[in-house]
Scaffold this motif. Structure first.
Motif, PDB file in Angstrom:
ATOM      1  N   GLY A   1      -2.748  -2.389  16.913  1.00  0.00           N
ATOM      2  CA  GLY A   1      -3.378  -1.517  15.933  1.00  0.00           C
ATOM      3  C   GLY A   1      -4.838  -1.241  16.220  1.00  0.00           C
ATOM      4  O   GLY A   1      -5.390  -0.240  15.754  1.00  0.00           O
TER       5      GLY A   1
ATOM      6  N   GLN B   1      -7.870  10.932   8.862  1.00  0.00           N
ATOM      7  CA  GLN B   1      -7.855   9.954   7.782  1.00  0.00           C
ATOM      8  C   GLN B   1      -8.072  10.580   6.409  1.00  0.00           C
ATOM      9  O   GLN B   1      -7.775   9.963   5.392  1.00  0.00           O
ATOM     10  CB  GLN B   1      -8.940   8.895   8.027  1.00  0.00           C
ATOM     11  CG  GLN B   1      -8.710   8.039   9.261  1.00  0.00           C
ATOM     12  CD  GLN B   1      -7.456   7.192   9.131  1.00  0.00           C
ATOM     13  OE1 GLN B   1      -6.401   7.570   9.629  1.00  0.00           O
ATOM     14  NE2 GLN B   1      -7.557   6.067   8.444  1.00  0.00           N
TER      15      GLN B   1
ATOM     16  N   ARG C   1       1.721   3.152  14.281  1.00  0.00           N
ATOM     17  CA  ARG C   1       2.938   2.778  13.562  1.00  0.00           C
ATOM     18  C   ARG C   1       2.633   1.687  12.539  1.00  0.00           C
ATOM     19  O   ARG C   1       1.744   0.856  12.737  1.00  0.00           O
ATOM     20  CB  ARG C   1       4.012   2.291  14.536  1.00  0.00           C
ATOM     21  CG  ARG C   1       4.487   3.361  15.518  1.00  0.00           C
ATOM     22  CD  ARG C   1       5.515   2.785  16.481  1.00  0.00           C
ATOM     23  NE  ARG C   1       5.932   3.771  17.469  1.00  0.00           N
ATOM     24  CZ  ARG C   1       6.947   4.610  17.303  1.00  0.00           C
ATOM     25  NH1 ARG C   1       7.661   4.554  16.181  1.00  0.00           N
ATOM     26  NH2 ARG C   1       7.264   5.484  18.241  1.00  0.00           N
ATOM     27  N   ASP C   2       3.405   1.682  11.469  1.00  0.00           N
ATOM     28  CA  ASP C   2       3.211   0.668  10.428  1.00  0.00           C
ATOM     29  C   ASP C   2       3.553  -0.728  10.930  1.00  0.00           C
ATOM     30  O   ASP C   2       3.060  -1.724  10.387  1.00  0.00           O
ATOM     31  CB  ASP C   2       4.081   1.000   9.209  1.00  0.00           C
ATOM     32  CG  ASP C   2       3.661   2.296   8.543  1.00  0.00           C
ATOM     33  OD1 ASP C   2       2.484   2.679   8.693  1.00  0.00           O
ATOM     34  OD2 ASP C   2       4.506   2.931   7.874  1.00  0.00           O
ATOM     35  N   THR C   3       4.382  -0.805  11.951  1.00  0.00           N
ATOM     36  CA  THR C   3       4.816  -2.111  12.464  1.00  0.00           C
ATOM     37  C   THR C   3       3.868  -2.681  13.514  1.00  0.00           C
ATOM     38  O   THR C   3       4.127  -3.760  14.049  1.00  0.00           O
ATOM     39  CB  THR C   3       6.215  -1.973  13.077  1.00  0.00           C
ATOM     40  OG1 THR C   3       6.194  -0.966  14.105  1.00  0.00           O
ATOM     41  CG2 THR C   3       7.233  -1.571  12.007  1.00  0.00           C
TER      42      THR C   3
ATOM     43  N   ARG D   1      -5.322  11.134  14.540  1.00  0.00           N
ATOM     44  CA  ARG D   1      -4.866  10.917  13.168  1.00  0.00           C
ATOM     45  C   ARG D   1      -6.034  11.180  12.224  1.00  0.00           C
ATOM     46  O   ARG D   1      -7.065  10.501  12.293  1.00  0.00           O
ATOM     47  CB  ARG D   1      -4.341   9.500  12.963  1.00  0.00           C
ATOM     48  CG  ARG D   1      -3.780   9.313  11.549  1.00  0.00           C
ATOM     49  CD  ARG D   1      -2.938   8.077  11.407  1.00  0.00           C
ATOM     50  NE  ARG D   1      -3.745   6.866  11.375  1.00  0.00           N
ATOM     51  CZ  ARG D   1      -3.249   5.654  11.118  1.00  0.00           C
ATOM     52  NH1 ARG D   1      -1.946   5.515  10.913  1.00  0.00           N
ATOM     53  NH2 ARG D   1      -4.033   4.599  11.117  1.00  0.00           N
TER      54      ARG D   1
END
Length: 468
Positions: free
Chosen positions: A222, A258, A214-216, A256
């Motif tokens: 992270g 890249q 998530r960006d947050t 994910r």
């Protein structure tokens, strides 16, 4: 494994030597087979055919020597003509189009035909023996000699074809058609073919996104991921989506990606990120690396942007001051509008991909309508804005694409590029030319502002047949 095999197949298909090599091997096998058949049957069977007669050793040698010598000479000429065409195409249309000429089957088969005929004649020639040379028993492979003559006739037909094929192949319309047709076929093949399945409820699936992606996410959260690094430096040529989904499902991972096909990756860069990190071991990482084929150049296997870039490059070169050929750019715009129109009518993939059970497995970077519009019309706007003919066709092409658009976001993208072209044309054009472009842009915007914009565009004579 699959990615590597497909990369190898693409390399062999685009190489100039593979088909001639296969044909040369076939010629060797054919020569051995025909000589063996001649040794078995002899020449008595020829008496029943008036148009076939047995040759003497000296005559057979002369025929095969003449055919073989002429074939290797013509093969050298064919190679020289091909190289000259490649050099011309590279300078005229761009170096990235070299692969299109190298992979042309007509050129490969032509060279292979002459080399194969030469090898066949050479191998059959060495089996001919006179009675004096063999101590009283001579041998002339008459059936093999007949096949050699037939190969010579076929070679002449291929030469006639080659003389026609080369100038037609390097014609600019043929070059653009080849790239445009591959782009249309690529769109048809790639959509709606995705990695896994699209989520039925995108919002609920997005809520299941791991916190580390998530960006947050803060620094600690992270970092909670396993990073699979690239083992080579180069362009991603192929991504084995089935292997990626299988590895994710078998190991209970969320992956994910890249990069996407066509991107440049450096050795050691994060290629794939996996969560939870404890479930991804070295074996899993190796399987993911093997699912990505990396090479020294871009390939059109899965990279639609590469084909778009080729059309953009041709158009940009045509509109350069040194060339000043707006009608070549017009042809490129026609094919780009056809491709974007095809794409505009399709449902494009979500970046979240789930497995058969509905579990989130892959976070990808899919191709979007906006990204391809930026890659094509966005890149050409600055060039078309300086030429009235190209600018008018640019706006017409936007109108053609809008005929297949139903989503407001895509229509807004089209309007944005119409505005961009007009803004650039204010600096690149003057007087009557500028007024014509402004008028055409106003027509397009006015039509797109109405609910029945498709009817208005179809009914407007400015859009019929793409009149510039």
């Amino acid at each position: 494994m699959k990615a590597g095999l497909l990369r190898l197949a693409d390399y062999l298909g685009s190489s100039y030597w593979f088909v001639p090599t296969i044909m040369a091997i076939g010629a060797v096998l054919l020569a051995i087979g025909m000589v063996t058949l001649d040794a078995t049957l002899g020449s008595s069977w020829m008496g029943g055919y008036a148009w076939v007669y047995a040759s003497h050793p000296d005559g057979a040698r002369q025929v095969l020597s003449s055919v073989g010598g002429s074939m290797i000479t013509v093969a050298g000429t064919v190679f020289s003509v091909t190289i000259a065409a490649v050099v011309y195409a590279s300078g005229q249309y761009g170096p990235r189009l070299l692969t299109n000429f190298m992979r042309d089957r007509g050129n490969q088969v032509t060279l292979g035909t002459f080399i194969a005929t030469f090898l066949y004649c050479l191998l059959v020639l060495r089996t001919i023996r006179s009675a004096e040379e063999s101590g009283g028993y001579g041998f002339v492979p008459n059936l093999a000699l007949l096949v050699g003559v037939l190969l010579a006739l076929c070679s002449i037909a291929v030469l006639i074809y080659f003389i026609h094929h080369v100038p037609s192949k390097i014609h600019i319309n043929s070059v653009i058609e080849d790239v445009g047709d591959r782009l249309l076929r690529g769109i048809d093949d790639r959509f709606p073919r995705f990695i896994g399945e699209a989520p039925g409820d995108h919002d609920s699936t997005a809520e299941k996104l791991p916190a580390t992606f998530r960006d947050t996410a803060d620094a600690a959260v992270g970092a909670d991921r396993f990073v699979v690094t690239a083992k080579d430096t180069g362009y991603i040529q192929f991504l084995d989506d089935e292997t990626v989904m299988r590895v994710a499902r078998e190991n209970g991972l969320v992956l994910r990606l890249q990069y996407q096909p066509g991107d440049f990756v450096h050795i050691g860069r994060a290629l794939v990120e996996a969560w939870p990190p404890g479930r991804c071991d070295d074996k899993c990482a190796d399987a993911l690396r093997d699912a990505v084929a990396i090479g020294s150049r871009r390939s059109a296997l899965q990279d639609l942007r590469f084909l778009v870039d080729e059309l953009v490059e041709i158009a940009a070169r045509a509109l350069s001051p040194g060339v000043n050929d707006p009608f070549t750019a017009v042809t490129c715009l026609d094919w780009l509008s056809a491709a974007l129109s095809d794409l505009a009518g399709r449902s494009l993939p979500s970046h979240l991909r789930v497995d058969d059970d509905g579990a989130l497995r892959v976070i990808a970077h899919p191709v979007t309508f906006a990204s391809l519009m930026d890659r094509s019309f966005g890149a050409l706007a600055q060039y078309c804005a300086a030429d009235m003919v190209a600018a008018l066709r640019y706006l017409n092409a936007l109108g053609e694409v809008s005929l297949d658009c139903d989503e407001p976001d895509r229509l807004a993208t089209i309007r944005a590029y119409a505005d961009k072209l007009e803004e650039l044309a204010n600096d690149g054009l003057k007087g009557f030319n500028l007024r014509r472009v402004r008028h055409r842009a106003d027509e397009l915007r006015a039509a797109l502002a109405e609910p029945d914009y498709k009817r208005r565009l179809r009914d407007g004579t400015a859009w019929l047949a793409g009149t510039a």
